[in-house]
Motif scaffolding. Structure first.
Motif, short mmCIF file in Angstrom:
data_model
loop_
_atom_site.label_atom_id
_atom_site.label_comp_id
_atom_site.label_asym_id
_atom_site.label_seq_id
_atom_site.Cartn_x
_atom_site.Cartn_y
_atom_site.Cartn_z
N SER A 151 0.82 -1.20 0.00
CA SER A 151 0.00 0.00 0.00
C SER A 151 0.87 1.26 0.00
N LEU A 152 1.90 1.22 0.80
CA LEU A 152 2.81 2.37 0.90
C LEU A 152 3.48 2.66 -0.43
N TYR A 153 3.94 1.62 -1.11
CA TYR A 153 4.57 1.80 -2.42
C TYR A 153 3.58 2.39 -3.42
N LEU A 154 2.33 1.96 -3.37
CA LEU A 154 1.34 2.48 -4.31
C LEU A 154 1.04 3.95 -4.04
N ILE A 155 0.98 4.32 -2.77
CA ILE A 155 0.77 5.72 -2.43
C ILE A 155 1.86 6.59 -3.03
N GLN A 156 3.08 6.04 -3.05
CA GLN A 156 4.22 6.78 -3.58
C GLN A 156 4.43 6.53 -5.08
N ASP A 157 3.45 5.88 -5.72
CA ASP A 157 3.49 5.58 -7.16
C ASP A 157 4.71 4.74 -7.52
N LEU A 158 4.91 3.67 -6.74
CA LEU A 158 6.02 2.76 -6.98
C LEU A 158 5.49 1.32 -7.11
N PRO A 159 4.59 1.08 -8.07
CA PRO A 159 3.99 -0.25 -8.17
C PRO A 159 4.98 -1.35 -8.52
N GLU A 160 5.98 -1.04 -9.35
CA GLU A 160 6.94 -2.07 -9.73
C GLU A 160 7.77 -2.55 -8.55
N ARG A 161 8.03 -1.64 -7.63
CA ARG A 161 8.77 -2.03 -6.43
C ARG A 161 7.94 -2.99 -5.59
N ALA A 162 6.62 -2.73 -5.51
CA ALA A 162 5.73 -3.62 -4.76
C ALA A 162 5.65 -4.99 -5.42
N ILE A 163 5.53 -5.01 -6.74
CA ILE A 163 5.46 -6.28 -7.47
C ILE A 163 6.74 -7.08 -7.29
N ALA A 164 7.87 -6.40 -7.38
CA ALA A 164 9.16 -7.08 -7.23
C ALA A 164 9.29 -7.70 -5.83
N LEU A 165 8.84 -6.98 -4.80
CA LEU A 165 8.91 -7.50 -3.43
C LEU A 165 8.06 -8.76 -3.27
N LEU A 166 6.84 -8.71 -3.81
CA LEU A 166 5.95 -9.88 -3.67
C LEU A 166 6.48 -11.07 -4.45
N LYS A 167 7.02 -10.83 -5.65
CA LYS A 167 7.62 -11.94 -6.42
C LYS A 167 8.83 -12.53 -5.69
N LYS A 168 9.62 -11.67 -5.08
CA LYS A 168 10.79 -12.13 -4.33
C LYS A 168 10.36 -13.00 -3.14
N THR A 169 9.28 -12.60 -2.48
CA THR A 169 8.77 -13.35 -1.33
C THR A 169 8.24 -14.71 -1.77
N ILE A 170 7.54 -14.75 -2.91
CA ILE A 170 7.03 -16.02 -3.43
C ILE A 170 8.19 -16.95 -3.79
#
Length: 278
Positions: A151-170
């Motif tokens: 959510s924080l990344y999206l607020i700051q308009d950083l969706p790719e950073r959020a996607i990369a984090l979730l993919k890394k966790t998976i």
């Protein structure tokens, strides 16, 4: 005693997460992932305190503050003060006891997660990110921290950073030699990624992810439901209706009413779309 404290804190944390997170395009799926029946938004059930109740809360808060002046590490007083500040919706006032409780209880990540969300609310994004990352450094699969920082990344308009984090966790969940892999709820992280894809209107990637989840978990209705909701959001109402019907059949009784409501919406939208096309 700590377990008693943590029960209500997790309740508050869950309410805050699913009312504040901007990524949650599929709230019904989010509630299912967390094992809760879908309910109305917390914002629709705002409790207004009377002046008498507010005065009583402030008197109690003053009592806790006097105890803390003598015993700064008194957990009972810190939890009491925190609970009152949250009841008062005094986010800034909640930060001090949260910081202390997080420091005193590093293994109870609910305090640090709640601290991060509080800092996000006062737009201290750097402080919020630091708190979330502190949790993820030792608990990489913590769904509250992952949802919060997404959510924080999206607020700051950083969706790719959020996607990369979730993919890394998976990917980490799939590493057999990782000591933290077993603690990661891979499906919960995948659902969060699917919601993020949907929020960014990357429908093809969301549907592909849910198809993969459905293939890996044939008895799980959630990826079927998620796919149906994506198709509905995409505007493919006829296909959405068909998939939602499958989800309805497969779902436990406590979710059938909500899924039925979504099916009815898809049918109405499908009819409206057909009427416009005539």
């Amino acid at each position: 005693m700590q377990k008693k404290h943590s029960s209500w804190i997790y309740l508050v944390l869950g309410v805050m997460l699913f009312s504040l997170i901007t990524v949650s395009a599929l709230p019904l799926v989010g509630s299912v992932v967390e094992g809760r029946q879908f309910a109305k938004s917390p914002d629709s059930e705002v409790i207004v305190l009377s002046q008498q109740e507010l005065a009583k809360l402030e008197a109690e808060a003053s009592g806790y503050q006097k105890v803390l002046a003598r015993e700064p590490d008194n957990s009972t007083a810190l939890n009491g003060l925190l609970k009152i500040r949250l009841q008062q919706k005094d986010i800034e006032g909640a930060i001090a006891p949260l910081e202390k409780l997080a420091k005193l209880n590093p293994e109870q990540t609910e305090y640090t997660n709640l601290l991060a969300q509080a800092k996000e609310q006062i737009k201290d994004y750097e402080g919020a990110a630091a708190a979330y990352n502190q949790v993820l450094a030792t608990h990489p699969g913590d769904i509250y921290a992952l949802g919060g920082i997404t959510s924080l990344y999206l607020i700051q308009d950083l969706p790719e950073r959020a996607i990369a984090l979730l993919k890394k966790t998976i990917a980490l969940a799939d590493k057999a030699d990782s000591p933290t892999a077993s603690s990661i709820r891979k499906d919960a992280v995948q659902f969060l990624l699917g919601e993020l894809y949907t929020d960014r209107e990357r429908y093809g990637e969301a549907i592909a992810l849910y198809d993969e989840l459905a293939k890996d978990n044939e008895d799980d209705f959630r990826p079927i439901l998620a796919k149906g909701l994506v198709l509905e959001k995409k505007g493919d109402f006829t296909a959405a209706q068909s998939i939602l019907e499958k989800a309805y059949v497969a779902a436990p009784a406590e979710y059938k009413d909500q899924i039925g409501d979504e099916m009815a919406k898809a049918i109405e939208k499908s009819k409206a779309s057909e009427a416009v096309g005539e």
